[in-house]
Design a protein around this motif. Structure first.
Motif, PDB file in Angstrom:
ATOM      1  N   GLY A  40      13.793 -42.841  -5.724  1.00 26.74           N
ATOM      2  CA  GLY A  40      14.514 -41.634  -6.098  1.00 26.74           C
ATOM      3  C   GLY A  40      14.539 -41.345  -7.581  1.00 26.74           C
ATOM      4  N   THR A  41      14.038 -42.272  -8.400  1.00 30.98           N
ATOM      5  CA  THR A  41      14.063 -42.042  -9.848  1.00 30.98           C
ATOM      6  C   THR A  41      12.959 -41.101 -10.323  1.00 30.98           C
ATOM      7  N   ALA A  42      11.968 -40.829  -9.473  1.00 34.92           N
ATOM      8  CA  ALA A  42      10.882 -39.905  -9.806  1.00 34.92           C
ATOM      9  C   ALA A  42      10.743 -38.895  -8.669  1.00 34.92           C
ATOM     10  N   ASP A  43      10.339 -37.666  -9.013  1.00 34.69           N
ATOM     11  CA  ASP A  43      10.185 -36.649  -7.975  1.00 34.69           C
ATOM     12  C   ASP A  43       8.793 -36.710  -7.353  1.00 34.69           C
ATOM     13  N   LYS A  44       8.699 -36.206  -6.122  1.00 34.51           N
ATOM     14  CA  LYS A  44       7.475 -36.343  -5.345  1.00 34.51           C
ATOM     15  C   LYS A  44       6.284 -35.670  -6.019  1.00 34.51           C
ATOM     16  N   ALA A  45       6.482 -34.487  -6.588  1.00 36.88           N
ATOM     17  CA  ALA A  45       5.358 -33.769  -7.205  1.00 36.88           C
ATOM     18  C   ALA A  45       4.766 -34.566  -8.363  1.00 36.88           C
ATOM     19  N   THR A  46       5.631 -35.216  -9.146  1.00 31.18           N
ATOM     20  CA  THR A  46       5.148 -36.006 -10.273  1.00 31.18           C
ATOM     21  C   THR A  46       4.404 -37.242  -9.781  1.00 31.18           C
ATOM     22  N   ILE A  47       4.946 -37.902  -8.776  1.00 32.26           N
ATOM     23  CA  ILE A  47       4.274 -39.085  -8.227  1.00 32.26           C
ATOM     24  C   ILE A  47       2.885 -38.724  -7.714  1.00 32.26           C
ATOM     25  N   GLU A  48       2.786 -37.604  -6.999  1.00 37.40           N
ATOM     26  CA  GLU A  48       1.481 -37.212  -6.451  1.00 37.40           C
ATOM     27  C   GLU A  48       0.504 -36.814  -7.545  1.00 37.40           C
ATOM     28  N   ALA A  49       0.984 -36.100  -8.569  1.00 33.59           N
ATOM     29  CA  ALA A  49       0.108 -35.734  -9.689  1.00 33.59           C
ATOM     30  C   ALA A  49      -0.364 -36.978 -10.438  1.00 33.59           C
ATOM     31  N   PHE A  50       0.540 -37.929 -10.591  1.00 36.76           N
ATOM     32  CA  PHE A  50       0.211 -39.195 -11.250  1.00 36.76           C
ATOM     33  C   PHE A  50      -0.851 -39.935 -10.439  1.00 36.76           C
ATOM     34  N   ALA A  51      -0.661 -40.019  -9.126  1.00 35.79           N
ATOM     35  CA  ALA A  51      -1.633 -40.689  -8.260  1.00 35.79           C
ATOM     36  C   ALA A  51      -2.986 -39.986  -8.322  1.00 35.79           C
ATOM     37  N   ASP A  52      -2.990 -38.658  -8.279  1.00 32.13           N
ATOM     38  CA  ASP A  52      -4.250 -37.909  -8.365  1.00 32.13           C
ATOM     39  C   ASP A  52      -5.002 -38.266  -9.644  1.00 32.13           C
ATOM     40  N   ALA A  53      -4.274 -38.265 -10.769  1.00 35.79           N
ATOM     41  CA  ALA A  53      -4.909 -38.506 -12.071  1.00 35.79           C
ATOM     42  C   ALA A  53      -5.423 -39.941 -12.180  1.00 35.79           C
ATOM     43  N   ILE A  54      -4.651 -40.906 -11.665  1.00 32.44           N
ATOM     44  CA  ILE A  54      -5.078 -42.310 -11.713  1.00 32.44           C
ATOM     45  C   ILE A  54      -6.335 -42.512 -10.886  1.00 32.44           C
ATOM     46  N   LEU A  55      -6.313 -42.010  -9.637  1.00 34.66           N
ATOM     47  CA  LEU A  55      -7.395 -42.290  -8.700  1.00 34.66           C
ATOM     48  C   LEU A  55      -8.658 -41.493  -8.996  1.00 34.66           C
ATOM     49  N   GLU A  56      -8.530 -40.457  -9.798  1.00 31.72           N
ATOM     50  CA  GLU A  56      -9.726 -39.737 -10.242  1.00 31.72           C
ATOM     51  C   GLU A  56     -10.571 -40.610 -11.164  1.00 31.72           C
ATOM     52  N   LEU A  57      -9.938 -41.558 -11.855  1.00 27.85           N
ATOM     53  CA  LEU A  57     -10.630 -42.405 -12.815  1.00 27.85           C
ATOM     54  C   LEU A  57     -10.954 -43.797 -12.285  1.00 27.85           C
ATOM     55  N   ASP A  58     -10.119 -44.337 -11.404  1.00 29.82           N
ATOM     56  CA  ASP A  58     -10.264 -45.732 -10.982  1.00 29.82           C
ATOM     57  C   ASP A  58      -9.914 -45.901  -9.508  1.00 29.82           C
ATOM     58  N   ASP A  59     -10.695 -46.731  -8.812  1.00 24.97           N
ATOM     59  CA  ASP A  59     -10.293 -47.193  -7.483  1.00 24.97           C
ATOM     60  C   ASP A  59     -10.034 -48.699  -7.487  1.00 24.97           C
ATOM     61  N   SER A  60     -10.213 -49.310  -8.653  1.00 29.41           N
ATOM     62  CA  SER A  60      -9.836 -50.705  -8.858  1.00 29.41           C
ATOM     63  C   SER A  60      -9.537 -50.899 -10.339  1.00 29.41           C
ATOM     64  N   VAL A  61      -8.777 -51.942 -10.641  1.00 29.75           N
ATOM     65  CA  VAL A  61      -8.403 -52.239 -12.025  1.00 29.75           C
ATOM     66  C   VAL A  61      -8.492 -53.743 -12.252  1.00 29.75           C
ATOM     67  N   PRO A  62      -8.545 -54.193 -13.504  1.00 29.08           N
ATOM     68  CA  PRO A  62      -8.651 -55.632 -13.772  1.00 29.08           C
ATOM     69  C   PRO A  62      -7.423 -56.416 -13.294  1.00 29.08           C
ATOM     70  N   THR A  63      -7.646 -57.691 -13.016  1.00 32.02           N
ATOM     71  CA  THR A  63      -6.564 -58.578 -12.583  1.00 32.02           C
ATOM     72  C   THR A  63      -5.908 -59.342 -13.732  1.00 32.02           C
ATOM     73  N   GLY A  64      -6.490 -59.271 -14.930  1.00 36.51           N
ATOM     74  CA  GLY A  64      -6.069 -60.164 -16.012  1.00 36.51           C
ATOM     75  C   GLY A  64      -4.615 -60.054 -16.410  1.00 36.51           C
ATOM     76  N   THR A  65      -4.087 -58.826 -16.469  1.00 39.34           N
ATOM     77  CA  THR A  65      -2.694 -58.683 -16.889  1.00 39.34           C
ATOM     78  C   THR A  65      -1.741 -59.239 -15.833  1.00 39.34           C
ATOM     79  N   TYR A  66      -2.080 -59.073 -14.553  1.00 34.90           N
ATOM     80  CA  TYR A  66      -1.261 -59.648 -13.481  1.00 34.90           C
ATOM     81  C   TYR A  66      -1.259 -61.174 -13.563  1.00 34.90           C
ATOM     82  N   VAL A  67      -2.444 -61.766 -13.768  1.00 35.73           N
ATOM     83  CA  VAL A  67      -2.539 -63.219 -13.869  1.00 35.73           C
ATOM     84  C   VAL A  67      -1.701 -63.719 -15.045  1.00 35.73           C
ATOM     85  N   ASP A  68      -1.825 -63.059 -16.186  1.00 34.52           N
ATOM     86  CA  ASP A  68      -1.069 -63.473 -17.372  1.00 34.52           C
ATOM     87  C   ASP A  68       0.436 -63.361 -17.143  1.00 34.52           C
TER      88      ASP A  68
END
Length: 291
Positions: A180-208
């Motif tokens: 509830g801290t973010a509105d649906k339109a923003t979440i969907e726009a954010f997802a659109d923009a992210i997935l337009e550039l990447d379908d995978s990302v590095p694991t290094g920051t998670y491991v660290d």
């Protein structure tokens, strides 16, 4: 507002930088560093119909700041060719390349693992940093329910250099802490923009973040520093951050808790609070008296 792309080299690695220039009187130069699961432009230059000032870069550019961001190696438009997991230290090296290209003392903002990269960069290269803002930061990992859950998948993250992301994953960023801290339109726009550039990302920051904390020594960060923590953020344990803040040696420091915000600050309903806190810190006069 028009922006311009720039390319810098880190050895043989090509890194993408994005700039939106200031309007009016110059107030400084901001470099923003993205987190573990998305590139720079979706985070800092997002446009959502009906959401005024959705692009943080444009909001700050309109107030006199030269605004920059970059895709770390392995993300977005930057090079993804090396068989490495692009960890925090590698990301801090990316910032060095960007800082040398920009060539001015920087107001550095980092969020989540981007805050870790920014803090490590400031620790190693304080000469490039005018002020440092760390949002959704984690020091030792104590008191972080999100990292406790993520550690259960550590062997999986250690076994490969990249991890897949999809729309459901982007949704989970906003659902895991306090829905509830973010509105649906923003979440969907954010997802659109992210997935337009990447379908995978590095694991290094998670491991660290799951196995190697702490990566930064607060006693070695000499620049003015702001710690920003969303009220509901599952990454940034409050007591962990307060102890980090206590150990910062520069008396020019601030700690801000942001009401009604979880993790992805610029995509929250209360995003203008984030802008206000950052703007106040970045425009604060330097002390004219020191004991």
């Amino acid at each position: 507002m028009k922006g311009s792309e720039h390319w810098v080299s880190k050895g043989d690695v090509k890194l993408f930088l994005w700039n939106k220039p200031r309007q009016g009187e110059a107030r400084g130069t901001i470099l923003s560093v993205h987190g573990s699961s998305m590139a720079s432009q979706p985070t800092f230059d997002l446009h959502v119909p009906g959401r005024p000032h959705s692009s943080a870069m444009e909001w700050f550019a309109e107030r006199g700041f030269d605004t920059w961001t970059m895709d770390n190696e392995g993300y977005g438009r930057s090079d993804k060719s090396r068989p490495i997991n692009c960890d925090i230290a590698n990301g801090a090296d990316d910032i060095v390349a960007a800082a040398k290209h920009i060539g001015k003392p920087l107001l550095v903002y980092g969020i989540s693992s981007g805050a870790l990269k920014a803090a490590l960069f400031a620790q190693r290269h304080p000469e490039h940093v005018a002020r440092l803002a760390l949002d959704a930061f984690v020091w030792t990992g104590e008191g972080s329910p999100t990292l406790e859950q993520r550690k259960k998948r550590l062997p999986e993250f250690q076994s490969k250099h990249r991890r897949p992301i999809d729309r459901a994953f982007v949704h989970s960023i906003f659902e895991r802490d306090h829905p509830g801290t973010a509105d649906k339109a923003t979440i969907e726009a954010f997802a659109d923009a992210i997935l337009e550039l990447d379908d995978s990302v590095p694991t290094g920051t998670y491991v660290d973040m799951c196995s190697k904390l702490p990566l930064v020594d607060p006693a070695r960060i000499s620049v003015p520093t702001l710690i920003m923590r969303g009220e509901f953020d599952g990454i940034a344990g409050l007591d962990d951050l307060l102890e980090f803040y206590r150990r910062l040696p520069n008396a020019d420091k601030q700690f801000a808790v942001m009401a009604g915000i979880s993790h992805a600050s610029f995509q929250q309903k209360n995003y203008l609070t984030v802008y206000h806190i950052l703007h106040a810190f970045f425009t604060q006069p330097e002390p004219i008296y020191r004991a």
